[in-house]
Design a protein around this motif. Structure first.
Motif, mmCIF file in Angstrom:
data_model
loop_
_atom_site.group_PDB
_atom_site.id
_atom_site.type_symbol
_atom_site.label_atom_id
_atom_site.label_comp_id
_atom_site.label_asym_id
_atom_site.label_seq_id
_atom_site.Cartn_x
_atom_site.Cartn_y
_atom_site.Cartn_z
ATOM 1 N N ALA A 76 -4.494 44.012 18.290
ATOM 2 C CA ALA A 76 -3.770 42.955 17.560
ATOM 3 C C ALA A 76 -2.776 42.257 18.497
ATOM 4 O O ALA A 76 -2.700 41.020 18.534
ATOM 5 C CB ALA A 76 -3.048 43.550 16.365
ATOM 6 N N LEU A 92 -7.914 28.810 5.299
ATOM 7 C CA LEU A 92 -7.963 29.455 3.988
ATOM 8 C C LEU A 92 -7.948 28.385 2.908
ATOM 9 O O LEU A 92 -7.011 27.569 2.843
ATOM 10 C CB LEU A 92 -6.783 30.412 3.827
ATOM 11 N N VAL A 107 1.905 36.727 9.620
ATOM 12 C CA VAL A 107 1.089 37.819 10.185
ATOM 13 C C VAL A 107 1.698 38.327 11.493
ATOM 14 O O VAL A 107 1.731 39.526 11.756
ATOM 15 C CB VAL A 107 -0.356 37.320 10.423
ATOM 16 N N GLU B 190 -11.898 36.564 3.412
ATOM 17 C CA GLU B 190 -11.688 35.392 4.261
ATOM 18 C C GLU B 190 -10.328 35.510 4.977
ATOM 19 O O GLU B 190 -10.239 35.351 6.198
ATOM 20 C CB GLU B 190 -11.719 34.151 3.362
ATOM 21 N N ALA B 191 -9.311 35.820 4.186
ATOM 22 C CA ALA B 191 -7.964 35.932 4.759
ATOM 23 C C ALA B 191 -7.874 37.104 5.738
ATOM 24 O O ALA B 191 -7.223 36.999 6.787
ATOM 25 C CB ALA B 191 -6.938 36.109 3.649
ATOM 26 N N ILE B 194 -9.255 36.214 9.118
ATOM 27 C CA ILE B 194 -8.317 35.405 9.913
ATOM 28 C C ILE B 194 -7.152 36.267 10.398
ATOM 29 O O ILE B 194 -6.716 36.152 11.543
ATOM 30 C CB ILE B 194 -7.842 34.198 9.081
ATOM 31 N N MET B 195 -6.692 37.161 9.525
ATOM 32 C CA MET B 195 -5.600 38.064 9.932
ATOM 33 C C MET B 195 -5.977 38.832 11.189
ATOM 34 O O MET B 195 -5.192 38.948 12.121
ATOM 35 C CB MET B 195 -5.328 39.084 8.822
ATOM 36 N N LEU B 197 -8.133 38.046 13.426
ATOM 37 C CA LEU B 197 -8.261 37.165 14.596
ATOM 38 C C LEU B 197 -6.918 36.725 15.158
ATOM 39 O O LEU B 197 -6.795 36.521 16.357
ATOM 40 C CB LEU B 197 -9.083 35.927 14.233
ATOM 41 N N VAL B 198 -5.936 36.560 14.291
ATOM 42 C CA VAL B 198 -4.651 36.051 14.798
ATOM 43 C C VAL B 198 -3.675 37.182 15.130
ATOM 44 O O VAL B 198 -2.511 36.936 15.405
ATOM 45 C CB VAL B 198 -4.000 35.041 13.824
ATOM 46 N N GLY B 199 -4.167 38.416 15.096
ATOM 47 C CA GLY B 199 -3.335 39.499 15.628
ATOM 48 C C GLY B 199 -2.520 40.257 14.609
ATOM 49 O O GLY B 199 -1.425 40.730 14.927
ATOM 50 N N ALA B 200 -3.031 40.380 13.388
ATOM 51 C CA ALA B 200 -2.315 41.203 12.405
ATOM 52 C C ALA B 200 -2.513 42.670 12.745
ATOM 53 O O ALA B 200 -3.612 43.083 13.114
ATOM 54 C CB ALA B 200 -2.849 40.923 11.010
ATOM 55 N N THR B 201 -1.451 43.435 12.606
ATOM 56 C CA THR B 201 -1.584 44.881 12.860
ATOM 57 C C THR B 201 -2.273 45.522 11.658
ATOM 58 O O THR B 201 -2.290 44.954 10.565
ATOM 59 C CB THR B 201 -0.202 45.536 13.044
ATOM 60 N N ARG B 202 -2.807 46.720 11.896
ATOM 61 C CA ARG B 202 -3.488 47.452 10.807
ATOM 62 C C ARG B 202 -2.517 47.677 9.653
ATOM 63 O O ARG B 202 -2.883 47.597 8.497
ATOM 64 C CB ARG B 202 -3.961 48.816 11.313
ATOM 65 N N GLU B 283 -14.565 45.262 12.106
ATOM 66 C CA GLU B 283 -15.100 43.934 12.399
ATOM 67 C C GLU B 283 -16.598 44.002 12.573
ATOM 68 O O GLU B 283 -17.131 44.992 13.057
ATOM 69 C CB GLU B 283 -14.451 43.390 13.665
#
Lengths: 234, 284
Positions: A76, A92, A107, B190-191, B194-195, B197-202, B283
């Motif tokens: 991440a 979205l 995020v 969907e969200a 994207i999360m 892909l944009v670097g959301a942590t687990r 993924e």
């Protein structure tokens, strides 16, 4: 900045070799086109940089770090250094333009007070300030793609990856997208664009890596110099 | 704060599935809590009866009392053992039945020396009695614990039945939580893409799902405990008005058991949600 060292990738389910023995170095601040026909391995190459995939052989390095060794949340944090743009904008649908951008900031844990300024700047860069309250379905294809780029540029990441960013756009919109990517490049970002659009290459000549059947068959500078040829896959 | 807000939003996104999970959890926890209280109460009753339970071993005239006594004292099931001589036994008999006072002088004391045993665990009464019967010097054995013995059997059977029933119900709750969370994951696919892909942590991605699971099971747990306390207290009051000596659980006991149920609710909610969301976050 980014280095591929004898990278091969085979999709286990289909046993398809998407990349074969690819070695490549992309320096910090470079603008690189990755070109080739459909199935040549362009998207796979970008997915390896994003660490959505890991090579079956060889290694991909990002700022000296072997991406294969990233675990859990390290992936991440790696992705936060990359702004990704897809052919289909992947916004979205139940959020406005402004909310789509805010979502990324949330995020990534950006303090809420910084959001308005960052969103305003990103929308100004892509010329869509007036569309911030619009939903994706109210945007043209070109506008939606510009919002997707705004989202990728939101936190000024050091690397921008764009996978066929102009694939669905008419020439005017394609040039607008290219201008935005050029702007990011001029601000110091490393930009890698996977495309099969000859117009882009002519409008903004840059280093071009040509892929064919998963292999790098040509790698040449903006003026066409430095070409290499790679022996065919056995 | 974000995870709780998002967790609540997700519950409202699919109210039917959320309600199904909530009511499944409610029934499971209510049964677990209420049956648990009843069983614990029954155990108290058995314990109280067990305190009174005594095994009497009648000794032969020629028995070596000291040897028998020391043998029995070494048995792990025995809490205490005392010798009641035949003279003491007769005196007790006369005390219980005063009209025998004169008769006792007319005949020789027919009562034997008796060893009176208290047990640590009333469940062992039959086994101890059997061993006593085979002990040299023991002529006969008596214990008045039929009711206790039966209660012990009921208790053991109930524990097993409850274990199976509640185990199945808790499994049902667990999978219900997982099902509900999977719906949430599907509705946000969907969200989530994207999360990632944009670097959301687990933790950022899974937090709202875990919160959703906890909110569903914990709210059901709280309601189940409240209902269980109310029902138990009503029953306990009614039982004590009929049998005032009957031991019942106090407020502290109820609170302790209630906290255990809430802890279990928390673990089931969080565990089910964590597992369901983890399986869906890989993924492609």
């Amino acid at each position: 900045m980014i280095a591929f060292h004898r990278v091969s990738l085979e999709y286990p389910r289909t046993r398809t070799k998407a990349l074969y023995n690819v070695s490549l170095e992309i320096k910090k601040g470079e603008f690189v086109y990755v070109v080739g026909h459909s199935g040549a391995g362009k998207s796979t190459l970008l997915s390896l940089i994003l660490r959505r995939l890991v090579p079956t052989q060889g290694a991909v390095y990002f700022a000296g770090q072997n991406l294969k060794n990233l675990r859990g949340d390290q992936v991440a944090y790696h992705r936060r250094k990359i702004g990704m743009v897809f052919q289909d904008h992947r916004l979205l649908s139940d959020m406005t333009v402004e909310e789509n951008l805010a979502f990324v900031l949330q995020v990534q844990g950006v303090p809420r007070k910084e959001w308005p300024e960052r969103i305003a700047l990103a929308l100004r860069r892509v010329g869509l300030t007036h569309k911030k309250r619009a939903f994706p379905e109210e945007l043209s294809v070109g506008e939606a793609q510009r919002v997707a780029i705004a989202r990728a540029l939101l936190l000024d990441p050091p690397v921008i990856l764009a996978d066929e960013p102009t694939g669905n756009l008419d020439p005017a919109n394609a040039m607008a997208v290219l201008e935005i990517l050029k702007g990011a490049h001029s601000r110091g970002a490393t930009v890698v664009v996977a495309t099969h659009s000859r117009e882009l290459l002519e409008a903004y000549p840059a280093r071009t890596v040509v892929l064919k059947a998963g292999q790098v068959v040509r790698d040449e500078g903006p003026e066409g110099g430095g070409s290499i040829r790679v022996k065919e896959r056995p | 704060m974000y995870v709780v807000r998002e967790g609540l939003r997700q519950i409202l996104r699919h109210p039917t599935a959320s309600l199904a999970t909530f009511f499944t959890a409610l029934v499971s926890f209510a049964l677990l809590y209420f049956l648990g209280l009843l069983l614990w109460n029954l155990e108290r009753v058995v314990d109280a009866l067990g305190q009174e339970l005594e095994v009497a071993a009648f000794l032969a005239r020629e028995a070596d009392v000291e040897r028998v006594l020391s043998t029995i004292q070494d048995w792990p099931e025995v809490a205490s053992v005392r010798l009641q001589t035949k003279e003491e036994a007769l005196a007790q008999l006369v005390l219980d039945y005063p009209y025998l006072a004169e008769a006792k002088d007319l005949v020789e004391n027919p009562l034997p020396d008796t060893l009176r045993l208290k047990l640590k665990d009333p469940e062992a009464v039959r086994q101890v009695a059997e061993r006593l019967r085979h002990l040299p010097g023991v002529e006969g054995v008596e214990y008045g614990g039929e009711l206790t013995e039966r209660l012990v059997q009921v208790l053991a059977g109930s524990r097993l039945a409850m274990g199976v029933l509640v185990g199945l119900l808790l499994l049902n709750t667990f999978f219900s939580v997982m099902g509900s969370i999977r719906l949430s994951v599907e509705s946000r696919k969907e969200a989530l893409g994207i999360m990632l892909l944009v670097g959301a942590t687990r933790r950022f991605i899974q937090g709202p799902f875990v919160a959703e699971g906890i909110l569903l099971t914990l709210s059901a747990g709280v309601l189940a405990v409240a209902a269980g306390v109310g029902l138990y207290r009503t029953l306990a009051r009614a039982a004590q008005s009929l049998l005032p000596f009957l031991p019942v659980l106090n407020a502290q006991d109820l609170a302790r058991t209630g906290l255990l149920v809430l802890l279990l609710a928390l673990l089931l909610g969080a565990g089910g949600a964590y597992m369901a969301s983890r399986a869906h976050l890989r993924e492609e």
